[in-house]
Design a protein around this motif. Structure first.
Motif, PDB file in Angstrom:
ATOM      1  N   GLY A  35      -9.777  -5.427   0.856  1.00 50.77           N
ATOM      2  CA  GLY A  35      -8.754  -5.992  -0.118  1.00 50.77           C
ATOM      3  C   GLY A  35      -8.562  -5.418  -1.613  1.00 50.77           C
ATOM      4  O   GLY A  35      -7.491  -4.975  -1.931  1.00 50.77           O
ATOM      5  N   HIS A  36      -9.689  -4.978  -2.098  1.00 55.07           N
ATOM      6  CA  HIS A  36      -9.547  -4.322  -3.480  1.00 55.07           C
ATOM      7  C   HIS A  36      -8.878  -2.942  -3.211  1.00 55.07           C
ATOM      8  O   HIS A  36      -8.207  -2.449  -4.300  1.00 55.07           O
ATOM      9  N   ASP A  85      -5.456  -3.514  -2.884  1.00 60.96           N
ATOM     10  CA  ASP A  85      -4.816  -3.755  -4.164  1.00 60.96           C
ATOM     11  C   ASP A  85      -4.727  -2.393  -5.063  1.00 60.96           C
ATOM     12  O   ASP A  85      -3.485  -2.278  -5.691  1.00 60.96           O
ATOM     13  N   THR A  86      -5.719  -1.650  -5.044  1.00 64.03           N
ATOM     14  CA  THR A  86      -5.754  -0.573  -5.948  1.00 64.03           C
ATOM     15  C   THR A  86      -4.684   0.321  -5.453  1.00 64.03           C
ATOM     16  O   THR A  86      -3.964   1.124  -6.090  1.00 64.03           O
ATOM     17  N   SER A 104       4.422  -1.966 -10.820  1.00 68.61           N
ATOM     18  CA  SER A 104       3.105  -2.192 -10.046  1.00 68.61           C
ATOM     19  C   SER A 104       1.990  -2.877 -10.938  1.00 68.61           C
ATOM     20  O   SER A 104       1.189  -3.683 -10.427  1.00 68.61           O
ATOM     21  N   ASP A 129       0.634  -6.359  -9.877  1.00 70.52           N
ATOM     22  CA  ASP A 129      -1.051  -6.581  -9.791  1.00 70.52           C
ATOM     23  C   ASP A 129      -1.756  -7.979 -10.598  1.00 70.52           C
ATOM     24  O   ASP A 129      -2.618  -8.364 -10.136  1.00 70.52           O
ATOM     25  N   VAL A 136      -1.088 -11.264  -9.572  1.00 71.11           N
ATOM     26  CA  VAL A 136      -1.819 -11.644  -8.506  1.00 71.11           C
ATOM     27  C   VAL A 136      -3.125 -12.107  -8.884  1.00 71.11           C
ATOM     28  O   VAL A 136      -3.752 -13.074  -8.452  1.00 71.11           O
ATOM     29  N   THR A 137      -3.981 -11.294  -9.873  1.00 73.11           N
ATOM     30  CA  THR A 137      -5.283 -11.209 -10.102  1.00 73.11           C
ATOM     31  C   THR A 137      -5.610 -12.216 -11.329  1.00 73.11           C
ATOM     32  O   THR A 137      -6.501 -12.917 -11.473  1.00 73.11           O
ATOM     33  N   GLY A 190      -7.306 -16.202  -8.682  1.00 75.59           N
ATOM     34  CA  GLY A 190      -7.690 -14.969  -8.843  1.00 75.59           C
ATOM     35  C   GLY A 190      -8.983 -15.113  -9.613  1.00 75.59           C
ATOM     36  O   GLY A 190     -10.030 -14.204  -9.191  1.00 75.59           O
TER      37      GLY A 190
END
Length: 153
Positions: A47-48, A51-52, A68, A72, A75-76, A81
Motif C-alpha cells: 500500500g505504501h 501511495d508513493t 498529488s 496524499d 488520505v494520511t 491515517g
C-alpha cells in the motif's frame, strides 16, 4: 510410521485442533501473531508503494504535483491515517523483536534440551528466557505505539 506404531497416539482433534485457540500456549500465540504481523507488514508495504507511486504521478511518473501531494495528505493526515500509523508501529516492533526470539530459538540458543512429553503436556522448551522475550516484544510494541500516538495526536 503410523499412529499405532512406536507408542504414539492418534490425533483425535484433527484440523479442529489447529484452529482451537484454547490449546495454544504463549509461544504458539506469539508464533501465530508473528505470521499475522508478517502478512500485515507486507500489505502495508504494498500500500505504501502504491501511495508513493500516486504521489509521483502514477506508473508513468509525470512527477510530483501540488494536487498529488494534497491528495496524499488528505488520505494520511487525519485521525484514521494516524491510527493506522500507530498500528503499523505496534505490528513492526512486535514482529521485529519476536523475530529475533524465533531466530535464536531456531538456532537452539534459547531452548532447553527436549524431554519426553508427559501429561499435562506443557511445552518444556518454553523456559523463562523465551517467555520474557515474548513479553518484552509485547511491552516494547505497546510503548512504541503509545509514543507514536503521543507524537501524532
Amino acid at each position: 510410521m503410523t499412529a499405532g506404531e512406536g507408542g504414539g497416539g492418534q490425533n483425535k482433534r484433527g484440523v479442529m485442533g489447529w484452529i482451537n485457540p484454547y490449546h495454544y500456549n504463549l509461544e504458539r500465540w506469539a508464533y501465530t501473531f508473528q505470521r499475522l504481523t508478517g502478512v500485515s507488514i507486507l500489505l502495508y508495504v504494498l500500500g505504501h508503494i502504491g501511495d508513493t507511486s500516486f504521489f509521483v504521478g502514477g506508473p508513468f511518473g509525470s512527477g510530483p504535483s501540488q494536487a498529488s501531494w494534497a491528495g496524499d495528505m488528505a488520505v494520511t493526515e487525519n485521525v484514521v491515517g494516524h491510527i493506522i500509523l500507530v498500528m503499523v508501529v505496534l505490528v513492526v516492533v512486535f514482529h521485529g523483536i519476536n523475530g529475533i526470539r524465533l531466530i535464536l530459538s531456531e538456532y537452539g540458543l534459547i531452548f532447553q534440551k527436549p524431554t519426553r512429553p508427559e501429561f499435562p503436556y506443557r511445552a518444556k522448551s518454553l523456559r523463562a528466557l523465551q517467555r520474557h522475550m515474548i513479553w518484552a516484544a509485547i511491552a516494547a510494541a505497546i510503548i512504541a505505539s503509545l509514543w507514536t500516538g503521543a507524537l501524532l495526536f
